[in-house]
Design a protein around this motif. Structure first.
Motif, PDB file in Angstrom:
ATOM      1  N   MET A 183     -27.563 -17.866  11.244  1.00 56.20           N
ATOM      2  CA  MET A 183     -27.391 -17.619  12.616  1.00 56.20           C
ATOM      3  C   MET A 183     -26.129 -16.698  12.139  1.00 56.20           C
ATOM      4  N   ARG A 184     -26.712 -16.143  10.744  1.00 55.23           N
ATOM      5  CA  ARG A 184     -25.068 -14.720  10.593  1.00 55.23           C
ATOM      6  C   ARG A 184     -26.258 -13.295  10.750  1.00 55.23           C
ATOM      7  N   GLU A 185     -27.342 -13.718  11.082  1.00 58.74           N
ATOM      8  CA  GLU A 185     -28.142 -12.891  11.517  1.00 58.74           C
ATOM      9  C   GLU A 185     -27.838 -12.652  12.913  1.00 58.74           C
ATOM     10  N   VAL A 186     -27.496 -13.383  13.708  1.00 62.91           N
ATOM     11  CA  VAL A 186     -27.319 -13.291  15.533  1.00 62.91           C
ATOM     12  C   VAL A 186     -25.677 -12.614  15.718  1.00 62.91           C
ATOM     13  N   PRO A 187     -25.773 -11.473  16.713  1.00 60.41           N
ATOM     14  CA  PRO A 187     -24.491 -10.083  16.420  1.00 60.41           C
ATOM     15  C   PRO A 187     -23.279 -11.276  16.819  1.00 60.41           C
ATOM     16  N   ARG A 188     -21.967 -10.544  16.615  1.00 57.11           N
ATOM     17  CA  ARG A 188     -20.646 -11.374  17.792  1.00 57.11           C
ATOM     18  C   ARG A 188     -20.974 -11.424  18.689  1.00 57.11           C
ATOM     19  N   THR A 189     -21.449 -10.373  19.483  1.00 63.46           N
ATOM     20  CA  THR A 189     -21.349 -10.318  20.604  1.00 63.46           C
ATOM     21  C   THR A 189     -22.378 -10.751  21.760  1.00 63.46           C
ATOM     22  N   VAL A 190     -23.108 -11.480  21.302  1.00 62.69           N
ATOM     23  CA  VAL A 190     -23.949 -12.557  21.047  1.00 62.69           C
ATOM     24  C   VAL A 190     -23.709 -13.989  21.996  1.00 62.69           C
ATOM     25  N   TRP A 191     -22.221 -14.375  20.710  1.00 68.46           N
ATOM     26  CA  TRP A 191     -21.912 -15.708  20.841  1.00 68.46           C
ATOM     27  C   TRP A 191     -20.760 -15.337  21.420  1.00 68.46           C
ATOM     28  N   LEU A 192     -20.727 -14.410  21.912  1.00 67.80           N
ATOM     29  CA  LEU A 192     -19.201 -14.229  22.938  1.00 67.80           C
ATOM     30  C   LEU A 192     -19.843 -14.030  24.294  1.00 67.80           C
ATOM     31  N   LEU A 193     -20.936 -13.955  24.703  1.00 66.97           N
ATOM     32  CA  LEU A 193     -21.804 -13.959  25.713  1.00 66.97           C
ATOM     33  C   LEU A 193     -22.129 -15.497  26.125  1.00 66.97           C
ATOM     34  N   ALA A 194     -22.434 -16.284  24.947  1.00 65.97           N
ATOM     35  CA  ALA A 194     -23.241 -17.089  25.237  1.00 65.97           C
ATOM     36  C   ALA A 194     -21.251 -18.071  25.481  1.00 65.97           C
ATOM     37  N   CYS A 195     -20.222 -17.709  25.614  1.00 68.51           N
ATOM     38  CA  CYS A 195     -19.011 -18.818  25.221  1.00 68.51           C
ATOM     39  C   CYS A 195     -19.105 -18.075  27.254  1.00 68.51           C
ATOM     40  N   GLY A 196     -19.535 -17.408  27.713  1.00 67.90           N
ATOM     41  CA  GLY A 196     -19.200 -17.222  29.168  1.00 67.90           C
ATOM     42  C   GLY A 196     -19.891 -18.159  29.431  1.00 67.90           C
ATOM     43  N   THR A 197     -21.354 -17.734  28.943  1.00 67.27           N
ATOM     44  CA  THR A 197     -22.786 -18.471  29.552  1.00 67.27           C
ATOM     45  C   THR A 197     -22.326 -19.953  29.880  1.00 67.27           C
ATOM     46  N   PHE A 198     -21.644 -20.456  28.800  1.00 64.34           N
ATOM     47  CA  PHE A 198     -21.068 -22.242  29.223  1.00 64.34           C
ATOM     48  C   PHE A 198     -20.160 -22.970  29.644  1.00 64.34           C
ATOM     49  N   VAL A 199     -18.855 -21.800  29.530  1.00 67.06           N
ATOM     50  CA  VAL A 199     -17.682 -21.868  30.856  1.00 67.06           C
ATOM     51  C   VAL A 199     -18.853 -21.057  32.329  1.00 67.06           C
ATOM     52  N   ASN A 200     -19.194 -20.503  32.679  1.00 67.35           N
ATOM     53  CA  ASN A 200     -19.934 -20.548  33.621  1.00 67.35           C
ATOM     54  C   ASN A 200     -21.160 -21.867  34.556  1.00 67.35           C
ATOM     55  N   MET A 201     -21.089 -21.518  33.240  1.00 64.54           N
ATOM     56  CA  MET A 201     -22.205 -23.366  33.617  1.00 64.54           C
ATOM     57  C   MET A 201     -21.900 -24.376  33.938  1.00 64.54           C
ATOM     58  N   VAL A 202     -20.162 -24.776  33.429  1.00 60.53           N
ATOM     59  CA  VAL A 202     -20.045 -25.922  33.485  1.00 60.53           C
ATOM     60  C   VAL A 202     -19.441 -26.020  34.981  1.00 60.53           C
TER      61      VAL A 202
END
Length: 425
Positions: free
Chosen positions: A1-20
């Motif tokens: 999972m280290r190959e996944v850029p930090r930007t994608v992890w941050l986008l995923a955090c925003g997606t999580f909150v939005n989906m809630v």
């Protein structure tokens, strides 16, 4: 999972909150027939039109992104959707026939642009993991969302669901603007494929993608029977809403536990074979219902359906992104996003007609369609195994110096090749 850029992890955090908070669609019918006082026919019509808007937004979002930039389109789609949804409780009922389809269209545009943005940010070889991260965040948010939505609707009002979702979309736009700078949304660190023609020429050069897209359309209609005719089937066999809720919990739990690990473990495997096996499992899940109609059969059915989803959804999304030339990457993602959600509009009416006419025919049809779709993808994967994608040429990205050229020297394109388009935000 280290190959996944930090930007994608941050986008995923925003997606999580939005989906809630993105749960208003689950309560739209109750809202329209309750506080808004519409009849079931009008409520069904409005819900269907809103679903058409969602599908249309998915089909067109990538086209806007290729022209104006995926980051800009994502921000615009999230902002429009958020503003319209937040205003829903204040609008007269007659305006809802314009507001709800518009908000769903903007939401679909946002969804397609988000997929294209991840594909642009992440290099080939890490996209399966990246899309799995975003999907896991979305599934996690949606696991919590309906429970909180039910609490808000019963304790306060249905209108607050739309306000919360609108604010969530606006928050996602602000978060994306912060974590994905304009330059960060451009193609970086990869060779740029130079290829003539538009999206249809690119598709004709990739016959496996032309097989995959209709297969995903078929399987999405089959897959989404679990949200329409399947609960009716359970009720007809003496199983109430508690059983159905527990089965959906199995679906969400298995997705959260398996999607990321499976994406990592299978990242080097042939994508079309993984997708084909996933489609076969979805068809096989409905085939289990031919054996019996008890709780055990329903649990096995949901397990097979969920494992099939784990295998095919993330892998197919990444495969389409990997196959896309840079100049039509958004349009490839938009085509996939559109077919992958078309079941929202088609599954209930098609499945309902078959179930009403001949209940015993629906599950054999679903199983057969799953087998046909999976077999077609497996056959396409066998034909293209080891065959490289045909492109006109590859030139080094302007940000990376050519190994045979001194740093600072002007880049030269191969003879007869057009210079690459400048990356867009």
């Amino acid at each position: 999972m280290r190959e996944v850029p930090r930007t994608v992890w941050l986008l995923a955090c925003g997606t999580f909150v939005n989906m809630v908070v993105s749960v208003s669609f689950a309560y739209t019918f109750l809202y329209l027939t309750g506080p808004r006082g519409l009849g079931s026919g009008q409520a069904g019509l409005l819900s269907g039109v809103a679903g058409v808007g969602l599908v249309a937004g998915n089909f067109t979002g990538g086209w806007y992104g290729d022209r104006f930039g995926h980051r800009r389109v994502l921000l615009a789609g999230a902002a429009v959707s958020g503003l319209v949804l937040a205003a829903v409780p204040l609008l007269p009922t007659s305006l809802l026939f314009a507001a709800l389809p518009l908000s769903q269209y903007a939401s679909g545009v946002q969804r397609a642009a988000n997929s294209a943005l991840v594909a642009v940010i992440v290099p080939e070889g890490a996209r399966r993991q990246a899309f799995a991260v975003v999907r896991a965040a979305a599934n996690g948010g949606f696991t919590l969302g309906p429970l909180l939505g039910a609490l808000v609707a019963t304790r306060f009002s249905y209108g607050w669901l739309y306000v919360a979702e609108g604010l969530g979309s606006l928050g996602l736009a602000c978060w994306t603007a912060r974590v994905v700078p304009a330059r960060g949304a451009a193609v970086r660190g990869r060779a740029v494929r130079v290829e003539r023609g538009g999206v249809w020429a690119a598709l004709r050069a990739r016959p496996a993608v032309l097989v995959l897209l209709p297969a995903i359309l078929v399987i999405d209609v089959v897959y989404r029977q679990q949200y329409s005719t399947f609960p009716l089937f359970l009720a007809d066999h003496g199983m109430d809403a508690r059983v159905y809720g527990a089965l959906l919990a199995i679906n969400g739990g298995v997705l959260l536990c398996l999607e990321l690990p499976v994406a990592v473990v299978l990242r080097r495997r042939s994508p079309l074979r993984i997708v084909g096996c996933g489609l076969l499992l979805v068809g096989g899940g409905y085939g289990v219902l031919l054996v019996g109609a008890g709780v055990g059969a329903a649990v096995v059915m949901m397990g097979l359906l969920t494992v099939g989803e784990v295998l095919y959804k993330t892998t197919a999304t990444a495969y389409v992104a990997d196959q896309a030339p840079e100049h039509v990457l958004g349009r490839f993602q938009s085509l996939y996003a559109g077919v992958s959600i078309s079941g929202v509009v088609l599954a209930a009416p098609l499945g309902g007609v078959v179930y009403a006419a001949a209940p015993g025919v629906l599950w054999p049809v679903c199983a057969g369609l799953g087998v046909l779709a999976g077999g077609a993808v497996l056959l396409a994967g066998g034909r293209t195994a080891g065959r490289p994608v045909a492109v006109a040429a590859e030139v080094p990205h302007p940000r990376r110096p050519h190994p045979s050229r001194p740093r600072g020297a002007a880049p030269s394109a191969p003879l007869g090749a057009a210079p690459p388009d400048p990356p867009s935000a």
